[in-house]
Design a protein around this motif. Structure first.
Motif, PDB file in Angstrom:
ATOM      1  N   GLY A 121       0.827  -1.204   0.000  1.00 41.39           N
ATOM      2  CA  GLY A 121       0.000   0.000   0.000  1.00 41.39           C
ATOM      3  C   GLY A 121       0.858   1.250   0.000  1.00 41.39           C
ATOM      4  N   GLU A 122       0.218   2.356   0.344  1.00 47.20           N
ATOM      5  CA  GLU A 122       0.919   3.644   0.276  1.00 47.20           C
ATOM      6  C   GLU A 122       1.688   3.929   1.574  1.00 47.20           C
ATOM      7  OE1 GLU A 122      -1.505   6.777  -1.311  1.00 47.20           O
ATOM      8  OE2 GLU A 122      -0.615   8.251   0.044  1.00 47.20           O
ATOM      9  N   GLY A 123       0.940   4.105   2.642  1.00 49.53           N
ATOM     10  CA  GLY A 123       1.572   4.407   3.922  1.00 49.53           C
ATOM     11  C   GLY A 123       0.531   4.316   5.011  1.00 49.53           C
ATOM     12  N   PRO A 124       0.975   4.240   6.274  1.00 54.18           N
ATOM     13  CA  PRO A 124       0.036   4.075   7.378  1.00 54.18           C
ATOM     14  C   PRO A 124      -0.936   5.239   7.500  1.00 54.18           C
ATOM     15  CG  PRO A 124       2.331   3.842   8.093  1.00 54.18           C
ATOM     16  CD  PRO A 124       2.369   4.319   6.694  1.00 54.18           C
ATOM     17  N   GLY A 125      -2.160   4.918   7.902  1.00 55.40           N
ATOM     18  CA  GLY A 125      -3.137   5.949   8.246  1.00 55.40           C
ATOM     19  C   GLY A 125      -3.241   6.043   9.759  1.00 55.40           C
ATOM     20  N   GLU A 140      -3.369   2.640  11.673  1.00 55.39           N
ATOM     21  CA  GLU A 140      -2.111   1.902  11.525  1.00 55.39           C
ATOM     22  C   GLU A 140      -1.018   2.551  12.382  1.00 55.39           C
ATOM     23  OE1 GLU A 140      -3.995   2.945   8.916  1.00 55.39           O
ATOM     24  OE2 GLU A 140      -4.844   0.991   8.376  1.00 55.39           O
ATOM     25  N   PRO A 164      -0.201  -2.813   9.602  1.00 58.40           N
ATOM     26  CA  PRO A 164      -0.663  -2.262   8.320  1.00 58.40           C
ATOM     27  C   PRO A 164      -2.116  -2.637   8.036  1.00 58.40           C
ATOM     28  CG  PRO A 164       0.628  -4.230   7.936  1.00 58.40           C
ATOM     29  CD  PRO A 164       0.653  -3.988   9.423  1.00 58.40           C
ATOM     30  N   PHE A 165      -2.799  -1.749   7.388  1.00 57.10           N
ATOM     31  CA  PHE A 165      -4.161  -2.004   6.879  1.00 57.10           C
ATOM     32  C   PHE A 165      -5.087  -2.592   7.946  1.00 57.10           C
ATOM     33  CE2 PHE A 165      -2.123  -1.408   2.756  1.00 57.10           C
ATOM     34  CZ  PHE A 165      -3.108  -0.714   2.065  1.00 57.10           C
ATOM     35  N   ASN A 204       3.803  -1.355   3.206  1.00 58.40           N
ATOM     36  CA  ASN A 204       3.570  -0.066   2.547  1.00 58.40           C
ATOM     37  C   ASN A 204       4.861   0.511   1.990  1.00 58.40           C
ATOM     38  OD1 ASN A 204       0.694   0.723   3.043  1.00 58.40           O
ATOM     39  ND2 ASN A 204       1.291   0.371   5.167  1.00 58.40           N
ATOM     40  N   HIS A 227      -6.660   1.083  -4.937  1.00 62.00           N
ATOM     41  CA  HIS A 227      -6.467   1.053  -3.484  1.00 62.00           C
ATOM     42  C   HIS A 227      -7.829   0.852  -2.810  1.00 62.00           C
ATOM     43  CE1 HIS A 227      -5.341   2.260   0.547  1.00 62.00           C
ATOM     44  NE2 HIS A 227      -4.076   2.281   0.181  1.00 62.00           N
TER      45      HIS A 227
HETATM   46  N1  URA Z   1      -3.627   2.761   3.503  1.00 62.02           N
HETATM   47  C1  URA Z   1      -2.419   2.297   3.121  1.00 62.02           C
HETATM   48  O1  URA Z   1      -1.961   2.562   2.024  1.00 62.02           O
HETATM   49  N2  URA Z   1      -1.741   1.555   3.988  1.00 62.02           N
HETATM   50  C2  URA Z   1      -2.190   1.233   5.201  1.00 62.02           C
HETATM   51  O2  URA Z   1      -1.502   0.519   5.933  1.00 62.02           O
HETATM   52  C3  URA Z   1      -3.460   1.709   5.552  1.00 62.02           C
HETATM   53  C4  URA Z   1      -4.161   2.470   4.697  1.00 62.02           C
END
Ligand code: URA
Length: 243
Positions: free
Chosen positions: A102-106, A109, A115-116, A142, A216
């Motif tokens: 994925g992209e990065g933690p929200g 997370e 993650p996710f 991510n 996504h």
């Molecule tokens: N969106 C992401 O790209 N990664 C995550 O870990 C959570 C949400």
């Protein structure tokens, strides 16, 4: 008087570069002594080659996910470290044949270090189950490991600092497949500016690994009509994984 340094069996050097430097210095010193007519020690070509092998053999520390995590430590390589709560390293099976990126933690997370796990994560779990797998059987990670404030897009310096760790994770996992979730992950992994709408739906090559970009899950929450496209992508992935 000649001082001979003997490396005992218990010689410890955690830094392989450091060990290589020491071995090189010992070798050079022995050559220097031999060239200057010193005798009483073994400086044959074969012996010097043996010394070089000590360096190579002992310096070889196999890469593991644990080692990569340890190298990250309490990372301060970019400004995201000032605002993050937790580093989100990645989770799942170290033997996974399929890795989701994925992209990065929200927010969730960042709070949990996993993650996710937020709303998009719950949808990702359903997508994984739809392809007859469990979260524990795949690996999820991510592009960046720390949450950008307010969930803004990661900036180039942040990607530059963080991406090498993901590259090491993927090289260690050696998956057969990568599913890149969303524009950002697909563009960074494939080093392209092509939009996700053009990239998705077909396999690309990432260092010999089959990479399938798809939308996504967070985008699917905003645009549920795109779920059918993701399902088409997942069917392609299943077919290919069954081959
Ligand atoms: N969106 C992401 O790209 N990664 C995550 O870990 C959570 C949400």
């Amino acid at each position: 008087m000649i001082l001979v340094v003997i490396f005992g069996g218990n010689y410890k050097m955690t830094n392989s570069r450091g060990l290589n430097v020491v071995v090189e210095e010992v070798k050079n010193y022995l050559c220097f002594l031999a060239e200057n007519g010193c005798t009483g020690f073994d400086c044959k070509k074969k012996s010097l080659e043996t010394i070089e092998c000590w360096g190579r053999d002992r310096a070889f520390i196999p890469e593991t996910l644990e080692k990569i995590r340890a190298d990250i430590g309490d990372c301060r390589c970019c400004k995201l470290s000032n605002s993050r709560k937790n580093i989100v390293f990645g989770a799942g099976s170290p033997k996974a044949s399929l890795v989701f990126v994925g992209e990065g933690p929200g927010f969730e997370e960042d709070k949990t270090g996993e993650p996710f796990v937020g709303a998009a994560g719950k949808l990702l779990t359903k997508i994984i189950q739809a392809i007859k797998l469990a979260r524990e059987q795949v690996y999820i990670c991510n592009i960046i490991k720390c949450r950008p404030p307010g969930n803004r897009n990661p900036e180039p310096d942040e990607i530059k600092a963080c991406f090498p760790f993901l590259e090491r994770q993927i090289a260690t996992l050696k998956p057969d497949f990568i599913c890149a979730l969303g524009t950002f992950a697909a563009q960074i992994l494939l080093d392209t500016k092509e939009p996700i709408s053009k990239l998705r739906g077909r396999f690309h090559d990432y260092k010999g690994i089959k990479l399938l970009p798809t939308y996504h899950p967070a985008y699917l929450l905003r645009s549920p009509d795109k779920k059918k496209d993701v399902w088409e992508d997942m069917k392609k992935l299943m077919n290919e994984m069954e081959k």
